[in-house]
Design a protein around this motif. Sequence first.
Motif, PDB file in Angstrom:
ATOM      1  N   MET A 216       0.133   2.601  -3.079  1.00  0.00           N
ATOM      2  CA  MET A 216       0.460   2.399  -1.667  1.00  0.00           C
ATOM      3  C   MET A 216       0.701   0.907  -1.460  1.00  0.00           C
ATOM      4  O   MET A 216       0.025   0.076  -2.064  1.00  0.00           O
ATOM      5  CB  MET A 216      -0.677   2.873  -0.789  1.00  0.00           C
ATOM      6  N   ASP A 217       1.649   0.572  -0.618  1.00  0.00           N
ATOM      7  CA  ASP A 217       2.096  -0.806  -0.459  1.00  0.00           C
ATOM      8  C   ASP A 217       0.989  -1.788  -0.082  1.00  0.00           C
ATOM      9  O   ASP A 217       0.888  -2.858  -0.663  1.00  0.00           O
ATOM     10  CB  ASP A 217       3.221  -0.890   0.575  1.00  0.00           C
ATOM     11  N   GLU A 218       0.185  -1.447   0.908  1.00  0.00           N
ATOM     12  CA  GLU A 218      -0.864  -2.372   1.344  1.00  0.00           C
ATOM     13  C   GLU A 218      -1.856  -1.643   2.235  1.00  0.00           C
ATOM     14  O   GLU A 218      -1.625  -0.530   2.677  1.00  0.00           O
ATOM     15  CB  GLU A 218      -0.284  -3.581   2.079  1.00  0.00           C
ATOM     16  N   ASP A 219      -2.970  -2.327   2.505  1.00  0.00           N
ATOM     17  CA  ASP A 219      -3.956  -1.765   3.426  1.00  0.00           C
ATOM     18  C   ASP A 219      -3.749  -2.373   4.812  1.00  0.00           C
ATOM     19  O   ASP A 219      -2.971  -3.309   4.990  1.00  0.00           O
ATOM     20  CB  ASP A 219      -5.388  -1.965   2.914  1.00  0.00           C
ATOM     21  N   VAL A 220      -4.428  -1.807   5.788  1.00  0.00           N
ATOM     22  CA  VAL A 220      -4.263  -2.254   7.175  1.00  0.00           C
ATOM     23  C   VAL A 220      -4.670  -3.719   7.334  1.00  0.00           C
ATOM     24  O   VAL A 220      -4.033  -4.468   8.075  1.00  0.00           O
ATOM     25  CB  VAL A 220      -5.058  -1.349   8.143  1.00  0.00           C
TER      26      VAL A 220
END
Length: 184
Positions: free
Chosen positions: A132-136
């Motif tokens: 997944m690209d990134e976290d929040v």
Amino acid sequence: MEPLPGAAGHTAVAAGSACVGETIAEGGALVLASASRQDIPHICNKDFQKDYETSLAKTREQVLGEGSEGKVVLALQRSTGQLFALKRLKQQMGERDMDVLQAVFRCPHPNLAHVLAIIVSDKPIGLLYPYMDEDVDAYWRRHFKFLPVQEIVRIVHGTLSGVKHLHSIKLIHRDIKQSNVLLT
């Protein structure tokens, strides 16, 4: 080796053994509505090492995150060029952890990180997830700590949708935080 499917959905709550835990059902039994009998695929560590590369920086692994259960590193499937997240486990998974992973695997949801395979030697040593690209937290910092209300609502709605699904299969998430809400 065939390519593994990627993640579905835009917001996904990380749902590994460190994050998903206690059952809500009486007697501690997992109650699965319309669960299939399909089990999580297992990949032998030797086969994994043949088809996956984790030292993408040539000298060391790219660490995506680290927690009490283990370290998450970037993995490249050589045969397809597809990126994955590999959670290297610090310790042996218990039977309860395996039951939780199986429950989430058998009842997938677009807003939950879906374990694709368990990497095994003589015991489980890693979990393979879609990248997944990134976290929040990183997303928030990248946007200079300002997000439009519609974006916040979209992220919170996706997160709550995933948590609601966990509750529907009698599981609770014990570690909801910005770094465990992943964005694709």
